[in-house]
Design a protein around this motif. Sequence first.
Motif, mmCIF file in Angstrom:
data_model
loop_
_atom_site.group_PDB
_atom_site.id
_atom_site.type_symbol
_atom_site.label_atom_id
_atom_site.label_comp_id
_atom_site.label_asym_id
_atom_site.label_seq_id
_atom_site.Cartn_x
_atom_site.Cartn_y
_atom_site.Cartn_z
ATOM 1 N N UNK A 25 -4.627 8.380 -5.348
ATOM 2 C CA UNK A 25 -5.507 9.398 -4.797
ATOM 3 C C UNK A 25 -4.655 10.538 -4.263
ATOM 4 N N UNK A 26 -5.269 11.737 -4.199
ATOM 5 C CA UNK A 26 -4.497 12.890 -3.752
ATOM 6 C C UNK A 26 -5.321 14.152 -3.671
ATOM 7 N N UNK A 27 -4.625 15.271 -3.636
ATOM 8 C CA UNK A 27 -5.238 16.592 -3.491
ATOM 9 C C UNK A 27 -4.975 17.433 -4.725
ATOM 10 N N UNK A 28 -5.837 18.438 -4.946
ATOM 11 C CA UNK A 28 -5.679 19.312 -6.106
ATOM 12 C C UNK A 28 -6.207 20.702 -5.779
ATOM 13 N N UNK A 160 5.480 12.534 -12.632
ATOM 14 C CA UNK A 160 5.717 11.850 -11.371
ATOM 15 C C UNK A 160 4.463 11.878 -10.524
ATOM 16 N N UNK A 161 4.591 12.365 -9.290
ATOM 17 C CA UNK A 161 3.427 12.450 -8.404
ATOM 18 C C UNK A 161 2.594 13.713 -8.644
ATOM 19 N N UNK A 162 3.027 14.583 -9.535
ATOM 20 C CA UNK A 162 2.297 15.818 -9.817
ATOM 21 C C UNK A 162 1.563 15.712 -11.152
ATOM 22 N N UNK A 209 -3.247 22.054 -10.119
ATOM 23 C CA UNK A 209 -2.056 21.269 -9.836
ATOM 24 C C UNK A 209 -2.460 20.192 -8.837
ATOM 25 N N UNK A 210 -2.236 18.934 -9.192
ATOM 26 C CA UNK A 210 -2.603 17.819 -8.336
ATOM 27 C C UNK A 210 -1.356 17.144 -7.783
ATOM 28 N N UNK A 211 -1.483 16.651 -6.550
ATOM 29 C CA UNK A 211 -0.404 15.883 -5.934
ATOM 30 C C UNK A 211 -0.952 14.537 -5.492
ATOM 31 N N UNK A 212 -0.314 13.467 -5.936
ATOM 32 C CA UNK A 212 -0.737 12.118 -5.576
ATOM 33 C C UNK A 212 -0.155 11.746 -4.214
ATOM 34 N N UNK A 213 -1.023 11.687 -3.213
ATOM 35 C CA UNK A 213 -0.593 11.260 -1.895
ATOM 36 C C UNK A 213 -0.166 9.795 -1.929
ATOM 37 N N UNK A 214 -0.899 8.988 -2.688
ATOM 38 C CA UNK A 214 -0.536 7.594 -2.896
ATOM 39 C C UNK A 214 -0.673 7.270 -4.371
ATOM 40 N N UNK A 218 4.028 3.731 -8.096
ATOM 41 C CA UNK A 218 5.292 3.988 -7.416
ATOM 42 C C UNK A 218 5.513 3.037 -6.238
ATOM 43 N N UNK A 219 4.561 2.096 -6.045
ATOM 44 C CA UNK A 219 4.641 1.136 -4.943
ATOM 45 C C UNK A 219 4.368 -0.270 -5.483
ATOM 46 N N UNK A 220 5.329 -0.875 -6.185
ATOM 47 C CA UNK A 220 5.096 -2.172 -6.823
ATOM 48 C C UNK A 220 4.782 -3.286 -5.842
ATOM 49 N N UNK A 221 5.073 -3.110 -4.562
ATOM 50 C CA UNK A 221 4.793 -4.150 -3.585
ATOM 51 C C UNK A 221 3.435 -4.018 -2.955
#
Length: 229
Positions: A25-28, A160-162, A209-214, A218-221
């Motif tokens: 989830x994130x912002x755009x 990546x996160x973008x 342009x979107x940025x993934x806050x989470x 990228x968080x395998x755990x």
Amino acid sequence: MNKALYTLVIALFCFSASNAQEFSFGLKGGPSYIMGGQITGRPGGGTDFSGTVEADSQFKYHGGGFFEVRFNKFLIRPEVIYSAMEVEFGFPTQPSTYSLDKVSVPLLLGYNVWGPVDIYAGPAYQKIIEVSLEGNEADQPVVAQNSPLAAQAGIKAAFGRFELDLRYDRTLATKEPYIINIVNGGQDGYGINTADFDDSRLNQILLSISFKIFDSAANPGRRKGGCYF
């Protein structure tokens, strides 16, 4: 009805998050290219402007947030987007700006076609916040839509996160002409009086342009299963 819909959406998010292979989830936000609008003057005493004026497209902006869940090559992506929309009518004596602000809630279904590239489409609920036409008299208000539904389709690529996202947003409202009354004479006049707003619908092309806050990739755990809400 609204409470039942809210419960259904939350349940869908919980089910999707607990069964998805990945979610984020994130912002755009970004620029929008706005199109549409047509006004035809009504002849009165023989001197009133009676031609048809097509709106000139303009650039504006949008912004919002998204939640995305992925199942192998497929994805579900609900969003909330605020759009500032604007076109300009070149009336005989001076231009008039037609402005519309809306909030859209699209539910998009997508497919990964190659590497970082996804295509998607889906319906969108749209709520008009404010609408105005410069020079229009208050006794004949502008009506922006007769349906709260729209359709969106596009393509996006992740880095990546973008993400870079290009889509077309088309309202599903039908053409419904109605009468408006525009200031005609004097220094503030527009050179057109009574007119038919032949088509008040506005569509847009959005570049985001979107940025993934989470991003769970990228968080395998991350936590396995369950609802995050």
